[in-house]
Write a protein that holds these residues in place. Structure first.
Motif: not given
Length: 457
Positions: A394-422
């Motif tokens: 629940r980001p307030p007005p002016g929030w500059t960070g990420a908004a939402g949940d720690v979900d699969a799309p976000l995790l895929q973004a921070v772990l972009p490659s198979a080699a990285h995940r392994a």
């Protein structure tokens, strides 16, 4: 606070293994195999001995189902007897899951046992009564009801455990009653105890049960170390940090482990205690717990004054950068709420050791006010190769960070490659639903099981 979707890559400088790390211990997989073998012996030995004794088929089935239920019940006590080697080998989350699974298995075996007793002789249905039933049947009915109560408490633990002490006492009393009445049932039947070999098997089960209880309750006094309150910091309206200094030698722990905290010297069942993750650096000599200061015990902690004595039984658990048989090139730490505490312990420890492996911290919260330690994390980012991503639902007005949940799309973004995940270790801590969801998403993304380390609170 810097927020980034990227995980900074770089060469990781391997540090010398700290004292007490897994580098000086058995490989965790080997420890797990040994414990599994031990529990297989516990569960199967009574059955093998009973088969060797022989006898009519129905009599054997009656005894086998009852013995298996009894062995599984004893196993549930062993799993929560606070054996440090066991918690280090499996992790507390797996340990508690196995404890609940064995409890359910014992209850199911009791139902099967009752069904077999009635199938062997339908007139045995009268044994389920109370007034006219013989003592052996009354003991069995009492044990079954007590075990049913334990299962009911487990199923509804999220509601009942709002009063943790009431839940703990009810769970303990019912479990001990189920075990004692089950033992009485076996003794009153008398057939099994007449066999010399089975006498030794039953005595062994009784010894395992008593040893578990003694190690759990008496051991918490002998294992505990006395500390004194240095200060209590208020992190928010509902979270505080209790800083403790040791009376004697500092507590040796791996960053990310947890301990049981109590404010009474007594090592008895009536001494209220609670498990908390140690949040301080393993190199500091002090011991800090950052906890939700709600409820009776939490309010008590919030009001502690400097100089108040406290006792710590620990450390336990395996969710730590120091307890990895084969550490990866870096680490991704994912936390929600006070699940940040093991991550803070690991980050503080790595900063004190001048460790330069790449690190990413992903922390979720409902609102920015729940993101405590922001200032310290900004400072730690200057001492470590650390990136921090804050995700607010629940980001307030002016929030500059990420908004939402720690979900699969976000995790895929921070772990972009198979080699990285392994190649990196993923640590996840938070409420059970958060941990289960994130662990499932990481598994779906291809993070290997040996790279995924979870802890629930």
């Amino acid at each position: 606070m810097t927020s980034t979707m990227g995980f900074r890559h770089g060469r990781s400088r391997r540090m010398a293994a700290p004292p007490g790390s897994v580098a000086a211990a058995l490989d965790s997989a080997q420890l797990v195999r040994r414990w599994l073998a031990g529990f297989a012996v516990l569960l199967l030995t009574p059955l093998l001995v009973r088969v060797m004794i022989g006898g009519p088929t129905w009599a054997q089935l009656v005894d086998l189902t009852g013995l298996f239920a009894l062995s599984a019940l004893v196993g549930t006590f062993v799993l929560v007897s606070r054996l440090r080697a066991l918690s280090r080998a499996t992790g507390i989350t797996a340990l508690l899951s196995a404890h609940r699974a064995l409890g359910v298995l014992s209850a199911v075996s009791v139902l099967v046992h009752i069904a077999v007793v009635i199938a062997a002789n339908p007139r045995n249905l009268a044994l389920l009564g109370w007034v006219d039933a013989p003592p052996r049947a009354r003991a069995a009915v009492g044990a079954s009801l007590a075990l049913a109560g334990v299962i009911a408490l487990g199923v509804h633990r999220a509601k009942v455990r709002r009063d943790y002490e009431l839940w703990r006492w009810a769970h303990l009393v019912l479990a001990v009653a189920a075990a004692m009445l089950s033992a009485l049932h076996v003794l009153l039947i008398d057939d099994l105890v007449q066999d010399p070999v089975m006498q030794w098997v039953l005595a062994w089960l009784a010894a395992a049960l008593v040893a578990s209880l003694v190690h759990r309750w008496h051991g918490m006094a002998t294992r505990s170390s006395e500390h004194v309150v240095r200060e209590v910091r208020l992190e928010s309206d509902s979270v505080c940090t209790v800083v403790l200094d040791p009376r004697g030698a500092p507590l040796q722990f791996a960053p990310g482990q947890f301990a049981w905290l109590r404010l009474s010297r007594r090592g008895t069942p009536d001494a209220e205690e609670h498990p908390f993750t140690i949040a301080s650096s393993a190199e500091s000599g002090a011991c800090e717990f950052t906890v939700r200061s709600t409820g009776d015990f939490g309010t008590m902690l919030r009001r502690l004054t400097p100089g108040t004595p406290a006792w710590i039984d620990g450390p336990y658990g395996s969710c730590s950068v120091d307890l990895l048989p084969q550490p990866g090139a870096g680490a991704v730490m994912i936390a929600s709420g006070v699940g940040i505490t093991p991550m803070m312990s690991m980050l503080r420890t790595l900063a004190d050791r001048r460790d330069r492996r790449p690190l990413l911290l992903v922390r979720g919260a409902r609102e920015p006010g729940e993101l405590f330690f922001r200032g310290e994390l900004a400072h730690l980012a200057t001492r470590l190769d650390l990136a921090v991503l804050e995700v607010v639902r629940r980001p307030p007005p002016g929030w500059t960070g990420a908004a939402g949940d720690v979900d699969a799309p976000l995790l895929q973004a921070v772990l972009p490659s198979a080699a990285h995940r392994a190649g990196v270790d993923c640590f996840v801590c938070g409420p059970p639903t958060f941990v289960e969801r994130v662990a499932r998403d990481l598994g779906d993304l291809g993070v290997p099981d040996h790279r995924l380390h979870t802890e629930q609170f």
